[in-house]
Scaffold this motif. Structure first.
Motif, PDB file in Angstrom:
ATOM      1  N   GLN A 186       0.720  -1.252  -0.005  1.00  0.00           N
ATOM      2  CA  GLN A 186      -0.092   0.014  -0.049  1.00  0.00           C
ATOM      3  C   GLN A 186       0.853   1.188   0.097  1.00  0.00           C
ATOM      4  O   GLN A 186       2.008   1.261   0.687  1.00  0.00           O
ATOM      5  N   PHE A 187       0.569   2.211  -0.771  1.00  0.00           N
ATOM      6  CA  PHE A 187       1.287   3.351  -1.227  1.00  0.00           C
ATOM      7  C   PHE A 187       0.323   4.851  -1.101  1.00  0.00           C
ATOM      8  O   PHE A 187      -0.761   4.372  -1.259  1.00  0.00           O
ATOM      9  N   TYR A 188       0.851   6.031  -1.272  1.00  0.00           N
ATOM     10  CA  TYR A 188       0.208   7.066  -1.441  1.00  0.00           C
ATOM     11  C   TYR A 188       0.496   7.674  -2.781  1.00  0.00           C
ATOM     12  O   TYR A 188       1.648   7.705  -3.135  1.00  0.00           O
ATOM     13  N   GLU A 189      -0.610   8.388  -3.419  1.00  0.00           N
ATOM     14  CA  GLU A 189      -0.240   9.250  -4.476  1.00  0.00           C
ATOM     15  C   GLU A 189      -0.813  10.575  -4.570  1.00  0.00           C
ATOM     16  O   GLU A 189      -1.998  10.513  -3.815  1.00  0.00           O
ATOM     17  N   THR A 190      -0.479  11.501  -5.041  1.00  0.00           N
ATOM     18  CA  THR A 190      -1.362  12.776  -5.225  1.00  0.00           C
ATOM     19  C   THR A 190      -2.593  12.543  -5.818  1.00  0.00           C
ATOM     20  O   THR A 190      -2.836  11.898  -6.862  1.00  0.00           O
ATOM     21  N   TYR A 191      -3.638  13.214  -5.179  1.00  0.00           N
ATOM     22  CA  TYR A 191      -4.896  13.377  -5.863  1.00  0.00           C
ATOM     23  C   TYR A 191      -5.363  14.495  -6.353  1.00  0.00           C
ATOM     24  O   TYR A 191      -5.260  15.840  -5.563  1.00  0.00           O
ATOM     25  N   PRO A 192      -5.750  14.817  -7.569  1.00  0.00           N
ATOM     26  CA  PRO A 192      -6.096  15.967  -8.052  1.00  0.00           C
ATOM     27  C   PRO A 192      -7.030  16.922  -7.350  1.00  0.00           C
ATOM     28  O   PRO A 192      -8.366  16.221  -7.100  1.00  0.00           O
ATOM     29  N   GLU A 193      -6.652  18.266  -6.650  1.00  0.00           N
ATOM     30  CA  GLU A 193      -7.455  18.694  -5.962  1.00  0.00           C
ATOM     31  C   GLU A 193      -8.793  19.130  -6.608  1.00  0.00           C
ATOM     32  O   GLU A 193     -10.046  19.368  -6.068  1.00  0.00           O
ATOM     33  N   GLU A 194      -8.850  19.378  -8.151  1.00  0.00           N
ATOM     34  CA  GLU A 194      -9.786  19.930  -8.822  1.00  0.00           C
ATOM     35  C   GLU A 194     -10.904  18.746  -8.773  1.00  0.00           C
ATOM     36  O   GLU A 194     -12.162  19.084  -9.121  1.00  0.00           O
ATOM     37  N   ASN A 195     -10.311  17.470  -8.535  1.00  0.00           N
ATOM     38  CA  ASN A 195     -11.724  16.403  -8.421  1.00  0.00           C
ATOM     39  C   ASN A 195     -12.417  16.382  -7.321  1.00  0.00           C
ATOM     40  O   ASN A 195     -13.523  15.605  -7.069  1.00  0.00           O
ATOM     41  N   LEU A 196     -12.061  17.344  -6.140  1.00  0.00           N
ATOM     42  CA  LEU A 196     -12.863  17.166  -5.186  1.00  0.00           C
ATOM     43  C   LEU A 196     -14.204  17.838  -5.096  1.00  0.00           C
ATOM     44  O   LEU A 196     -14.313  18.850  -5.770  1.00  0.00           O
ATOM     45  N   THR A 197     -15.227  17.453  -4.451  1.00  0.00           N
ATOM     46  CA  THR A 197     -16.596  18.131  -4.360  1.00  0.00           C
ATOM     47  C   THR A 197     -16.438  19.331  -3.269  1.00  0.00           C
ATOM     48  O   THR A 197     -15.158  19.202  -2.126  1.00  0.00           O
ATOM     49  N   GLU A 198     -17.372  20.196  -3.181  1.00  0.00           N
ATOM     50  CA  GLU A 198     -17.335  21.128  -2.158  1.00  0.00           C
ATOM     51  C   GLU A 198     -17.400  20.420  -0.701  1.00  0.00           C
ATOM     52  O   GLU A 198     -16.760  20.646   0.193  1.00  0.00           O
ATOM     53  N   LYS A 199     -18.193  19.373  -0.759  1.00  0.00           N
ATOM     54  CA  LYS A 199     -18.383  18.540   0.270  1.00  0.00           C
ATOM     55  C   LYS A 199     -17.208  17.970   0.907  1.00  0.00           C
ATOM     56  O   LYS A 199     -16.771  18.094   2.110  1.00  0.00           O
ATOM     57  N   GLN A 200     -16.313  17.106  -0.104  1.00  0.00           N
ATOM     58  CA  GLN A 200     -15.317  16.661   0.591  1.00  0.00           C
ATOM     59  C   GLN A 200     -13.957  17.826   0.855  1.00  0.00           C
ATOM     60  O   GLN A 200     -13.591  17.339   1.748  1.00  0.00           O
ATOM     61  N   LYS A 201     -14.181  18.800   0.201  1.00  0.00           N
ATOM     62  CA  LYS A 201     -12.984  19.943   0.777  1.00  0.00           C
ATOM     63  C   LYS A 201     -13.462  20.401   2.293  1.00  0.00           C
ATOM     64  O   LYS A 201     -12.570  20.535   2.799  1.00  0.00           O
ATOM     65  N   SER A 202     -14.671  20.513   2.470  1.00  0.00           N
ATOM     66  CA  SER A 202     -15.011  20.875   3.540  1.00  0.00           C
ATOM     67  C   SER A 202     -14.896  19.671   4.694  1.00  0.00           C
ATOM     68  O   SER A 202     -14.164  20.063   5.756  1.00  0.00           O
ATOM     69  N   GLN A 203     -14.821  18.428   4.195  1.00  0.00           N
ATOM     70  CA  GLN A 203     -14.570  17.340   5.333  1.00  0.00           C
ATOM     71  C   GLN A 203     -13.288  17.482   5.398  1.00  0.00           C
ATOM     72  O   GLN A 203     -12.631  16.841   6.663  1.00  0.00           O
ATOM     73  N   LEU A 204     -12.279  17.716   4.487  1.00  0.00           N
ATOM     74  CA  LEU A 204     -10.816  17.614   4.670  1.00  0.00           C
ATOM     75  C   LEU A 204     -10.137  18.799   5.173  1.00  0.00           C
ATOM     76  O   LEU A 204      -9.046  19.150   5.182  1.00  0.00           O
ATOM     77  N   GLY A 205     -11.176  19.785   5.187  1.00  0.00           N
ATOM     78  CA  GLY A 205     -10.459  21.036   6.036  1.00  0.00           C
ATOM     79  C   GLY A 205      -9.970  21.964   5.243  1.00  0.00           C
ATOM     80  O   GLY A 205      -9.041  22.731   5.432  1.00  0.00           O
ATOM     81  N   LEU A 206     -10.129  21.855   3.991  1.00  0.00           N
ATOM     82  CA  LEU A 206      -9.696  22.813   2.792  1.00  0.00           C
ATOM     83  C   LEU A 206     -10.624  24.021   2.759  1.00  0.00           C
ATOM     84  O   LEU A 206     -11.245  24.144   1.949  1.00  0.00           O
ATOM     85  N   ALA A 207     -10.405  24.923   3.673  1.00  0.00           N
ATOM     86  CA  ALA A 207     -10.979  26.202   3.465  1.00  0.00           C
ATOM     87  C   ALA A 207     -10.656  26.950   2.212  1.00  0.00           C
ATOM     88  O   ALA A 207      -9.575  27.008   1.819  1.00  0.00           O
ATOM     89  N   THR A 208     -11.591  27.612   1.644  1.00  0.00           N
ATOM     90  CA  THR A 208     -11.274  28.279   0.541  1.00  0.00           C
ATOM     91  C   THR A 208     -11.506  29.731   0.753  1.00  0.00           C
ATOM     92  O   THR A 208     -12.383  30.069   1.287  1.00  0.00           O
ATOM     93  N   THR A 209     -10.966  30.769  -0.043  1.00  0.00           N
ATOM     94  CA  THR A 209     -11.034  32.052   0.055  1.00  0.00           C
ATOM     95  C   THR A 209     -12.004  32.522  -1.168  1.00  0.00           C
ATOM     96  O   THR A 209     -12.400  31.664  -1.901  1.00  0.00           O
ATOM     97  N   PRO A 210     -12.409  33.848  -1.012  1.00  0.00           N
ATOM     98  CA  PRO A 210     -13.594  34.087  -1.862  1.00  0.00           C
ATOM     99  C   PRO A 210     -12.915  34.108  -3.595  1.00  0.00           C
ATOM    100  O   PRO A 210     -14.043  33.590  -4.062  1.00  0.00           O
ATOM    101  N   ASP A 211     -11.815  33.941  -3.841  1.00  0.00           N
ATOM    102  CA  ASP A 211     -11.568  33.634  -5.138  1.00  0.00           C
ATOM    103  C   ASP A 211     -11.269  32.152  -5.442  1.00  0.00           C
ATOM    104  O   ASP A 211     -10.733  31.682  -6.281  1.00  0.00           O
ATOM    105  N   ARG A 212     -11.755  31.318  -4.550  1.00  0.00           N
ATOM    106  CA  ARG A 212     -11.700  29.901  -4.655  1.00  0.00           C
ATOM    107  C   ARG A 212     -10.598  29.451  -4.662  1.00  0.00           C
ATOM    108  O   ARG A 212     -10.174  28.145  -5.123  1.00  0.00           O
ATOM    109  N   LYS A 213      -9.515  29.489  -3.818  1.00  0.00           N
ATOM    110  CA  LYS A 213      -8.234  29.126  -3.816  1.00  0.00           C
ATOM    111  C   LYS A 213      -7.874  28.622  -2.220  1.00  0.00           C
ATOM    112  O   LYS A 213      -8.671  29.410  -1.367  1.00  0.00           O
ATOM    113  N   PRO A 214      -7.251  27.525  -2.181  1.00  0.00           N
ATOM    114  CA  PRO A 214      -6.937  27.317  -0.829  1.00  0.00           C
ATOM    115  C   PRO A 214      -6.258  28.265   0.016  1.00  0.00           C
ATOM    116  O   PRO A 214      -5.492  28.885  -0.614  1.00  0.00           O
ATOM    117  N   ALA A 215      -6.698  28.338   1.229  1.00  0.00           N
ATOM    118  CA  ALA A 215      -6.361  29.422   2.108  1.00  0.00           C
ATOM    119  C   ALA A 215      -4.968  29.035   2.688  1.00  0.00           C
ATOM    120  O   ALA A 215      -4.243  29.725   3.443  1.00  0.00           O
TER     121      ALA A 215
END
Length: 774
Positions: free
Chosen positions: A273-302
């Motif tokens: 078992q190993f890890y690979e980078t997951y494309p952030e653009e594939n995340l839904t808003e719900k997933q971003k919220s669950q992962l703690g990826l807060a976004t700024t008004p211009d929708r960029k990671p904070a």
């Protein structure tokens, strides 16, 4: 797909987050009260000492450990008449690297361990000496902190408690005890600190693992690919995780598992078992919220974080070539993160699966050169009447020690519900497979899952006995079932249900048990000398290392000696059993195959020492003992194994140990004859030049079927069959043997066609045939 010969490996599988994967919490359904989903606790980042008798209060944000698990005072100087009232406090969070260990230091008597720090002063600046003026010995709490750029699967302290053993307290389940008394005064009770460790992951979303790709695409006629394989590849689920940007990539984690079919045929899996980078653009808003990826008004990671997902590559086989599979899978993983390469990764996979011959007496060793720097060896499975196993007795003994290893044997032969767990998935299959091997000549008849996926953990609520191995992170989410004996391989502790706490090695027959423990203690010392690193460091390591690669013949011989010690014990335990088999006086039927009509149980029990009646009564009531008696009375596929066991019974003398060899390695295993398999051939261009390096990967690729090498010219004999359990090199064809039972005159009159017809009768729900008469 047609079977064309004996195969080293059957399938290559890639598992991970598939498009159809559902959240894991939606896939888990428990029907009992103890399985209530809980959120894993944040790791502990700070510990402080407060002296309440001097008016010190608990600092803001900290929690004080006021009481022990049973409600006693958690004063570190418990009961001391003159010592200060000292309490331990801790704080949780993710604002700094967590603590990875706790300890106790006797100042002046020992040195501080490397990487540890001392709590020199209390939260209010006073000296943090636990004993105060009650003792001349200064006692301090110590801790070790993780590095700033720690890997996301670092083991961190997630809980702390204080116990007072003299009041009947023991470390809570999965807690590790620091074996140094904190109360050094002449009065009061001994006090110990315990702590729990788990993987200190940040925000994570878990899904049911799915199949990403496989080779070959078509199923073999005799063995279709089981649909549950992805669950076993990633037993804690396929995850999307959010890491700090400065995190180190964790090393790949190796694990093994066993699938058992309806016919009791085992299939072995080896996975990395190993890890690979997951494309952030594939995340839904719900997933971003669950992962703690807060976004700024211009929708960029904070904040600067990375998103990762786990993936697994796996080989399935009917043979436990775990060490060789580990090397091959490691080679493939490294191949996928390096490059560019001339050959695609698919060429290496198909070359290994189709061009590497199965070891045989004519070619007992196969040396496979994967690249100029990577190679592996496949050895012919040892020919033995003992059941084929993927277990390592040395791993079991190293992790449990002699007494707990024998306790585990008692649990198995009395058919407990056994839950074995560890944070190191690689040891679970080794230990559980060794466990079901050590009870030979019995065969475990109940549910058996050496590495159980979280999605299938409802088996723990089954009303019948079972042997299940599970990742210890299960206990971050659920309480252990109340009627299960839990064996923690990381802390070497066993938790038993209240009504079964007296069932341990001390109820075993004294002489055989003493001989077994003496032998195991000697072998345990030899194992300790063989280790290249301190046991504590080796036990709590999750990542792969080369220790198992280079253990050598010495470790293998120790494995055989440990197995032989358990075999000798089982032979002593059942010595003379055959004289209590009853004569067969009637054709097979429900009544005729009942254990009471086949075995004189009361006579057998009376022949044993009265002080051991409790153990023998428990053992003879089990399904496995009843099945054993049936196998001794009727023709079965265990005939060769039973003949071997009877030979062991005849050799064993409980008064003399160490001078009888029960397990002998066949000479073909010692043969130095080796077949060399070269790496896949690199094609050349018409002008003689080599092909350019054109295959480069950003992680393990989706396999392309057109790049695989077709299975032409397999190195296997024509018309050979895929080995079944009956034709395994280590499981010879059943040899019909005659029972030594005295036959009644009625049975002796049977002959000719009547006898043949009687032998052909089937017993309902028990597929056993009559043994040949004398």
């Amino acid at each position: 797909m047609e079977d064309k010969g004996a195969r080293v490996a059957d399938y290559f599988v890639v598992a991970g987050l598939a498009d159809v994967s559902k959240p894991l919490e939606e896939e888990i359904h428990f029907n009992d009260a103890c399985h209530k989903l809980a959120k894993p606790k944040e790791p502990i980042t700070d510990v402080v000492v407060v002296i309440k008798s001097l008016g010190e209060e608990v600092p803001h944000g900290y929690k004080c450990i006021d009481v022990t698990p049973s409600g006693l005072s958690a004063d570190l100087n418990n009961g001391s008449l003159v010592g200060p009232q000292v309490y331990l406090c801790y704080r949780r969070g993710r604002d700094k690297p967590p603590l990875t260990d706790l300890g106790v230091l006797y100042d002046g008597k020992e040195r501080l361990k490397q990487g540890c720090e001392i709590i020199q002063s209390t939260a209010y600046g006073r000296p943090a000496n636990i004993s105060g003026g009650a003792s001349s010995q200064k006692v301090y709490i110590t801790y070790r902190r993780a590095l700033e750029n720690m890997t996301p699967n670092t083991l961190a302290v997630t809980d702390i408690c204080i116990i007072v053993p003299s009041k009947g307290e023991t470390p809570p389940h999965t807690f590790c005890k620091v074996d140094k008394n904190l109360n050094n005064s002449m009065w009061g009770s001994a006090v110990y600190v315990c702590y729990k460790k788990s993987v200190a992951k940040t925000n994570t979303i878990s899904y049911k693992a799915g199949l990403l790709c496989r080779y070959p695409e078509d199923d073999y006629d005799s063995f279709p690919l089981p649909v549950s394989v992805p669950l076993f590849c990633l037993p804690m689920g396929a995850t999307i995780e959010c890491w700090p940007a400065n995190s180190k990539y964790p090393l790949p984690v190796f694990s093994t598992f066993v699938l058992t079919g309806a016919s009791a045929e085992k299939v072995y899996g080896a996975a990395i078992q190993f890890y690979e980078t997951y494309p952030e653009e594939n995340l839904t808003e719900k997933q971003k919220s669950q992962l703690g990826l807060a976004t700024t008004p211009d929708r960029k990671p904070a904040s600067s974080k990375t998103v990762q997902t786990n993936k697994c590559i796996c080989l399935l086989s009917h043979w436990p070539f775990f060490d060789a599979f580990k090397k091959f899978l490691t080679f493939l993983y490294r191949y996928s993160i390096s490059g560019p390469h001339v050959l695609p990764i698919e060429k290496h996979i198909s070359h290994f699966m189709h061009k590497v011959p199965f070891p045989s007496p004519q070619r007992p060793r196969i040396l496979v050169q994967l690249s100029p720097h990577d190679s592996l060896i496949l050895s012919q499975p040892v020919s033995s009447p003992l059941p084929l196993s993927g277990g390592k007795f040395s791993t079991l003994l190293q992790n449990l020690g002699p007494e707990n290893a024998v306790n585990l044997l008692v649990f198995a032969v009395t058919e407990h519900k056994i839950l074995i767990h560890s944070l190191r998935p690689s040891v679970l299959t080794s230990v559980t497979e060794a466990l079901v091997s050590m009870i030979f000549p019995f065969h475990w008849p109940c549910p058996y899952i050496p590495l159980c996926p979280l999605a299938l953990a409802d088996v723990l609520t089954a009303p019948c006995p079972f042997i299940v191995g599970i990742d210890s992170r299960y206990f971050d989410l659920y309480d252990p079932p109340p009627d299960v004996s839990c064996v923690d391989l990381d802390t070497n502790t066993i938790s038993q249900p209240g009504e079964k706490r007296n069932i341990a090695w001390k109820i075993l027959p004294k002489k055989p048990c003493k001989n077994l423990l003496n032998t195991l203690n000697n072998l345990f010392q030899q194992l300790a000398e063989l280790q290249q690193r301190p046991r504590d460091d080796a036990l709590m390591e999750l990542a792969m290392n080369d220790y198992d690669f280079h253990s050598g013949k010495k470790l293998h011989l120790l494995d055989v000696e440990i197995q032989e010690a358990f075999l000798c014990f089982m032979a002593s335990l059942l010595k003379g059993y055959r004289s209590y088999l009853r004569p067969i006086t009637q054709a097979p039927s429900e009544t005729a195959t009942d254990a009471s009509s086949l075995f004189e149980l009361q006579g057998f029990l009376k022949s044993r020492d009265r002080s051991h009646q409790k153990f023998y009564t428990l053992m003879t009531k089990t399904q496995m003992f009843i099945r054993f008696i049936e196998e001794c009375s009727f023709v079965s596929d265990k005939d060769t194994s039973l003949a071997f066991f009877d030979d062991c019974v005849n050799k064993v003398d409980t008064d003399r140990t160490g001078d009888v060899r029960l397990i002998e390695l066949d000479e073909s295993y010692r043969s130095e004859h080796t077949v060399f398999i070269t790496p896949p051939e690199i094609p050349h261009l018409p002008n003689g030049e080599e092909l350019p390096s054109q295959y480069s990967y950003n992680g393990f690729p989706v396999l392309r079927q057109d790049l695989f090498e077709r299975p032409m010219g397999l190195l296997t004999p024509r018309n050979s069959k895929v080995p079944s359990r009956a034709s395994n090199p280590n499981s010879p064809l059943p040899m019909f043997r005659r029972t030594k039972q005295v036959l009644s005159s009625h049975a002796a009159t049977l002959c000719g066609s009547e006898h043949r017809a009687l032998n052909s009768l089937c017993v309902p729900a028990r597929p056993l045939l009559w043994k040949a008469f004398l």
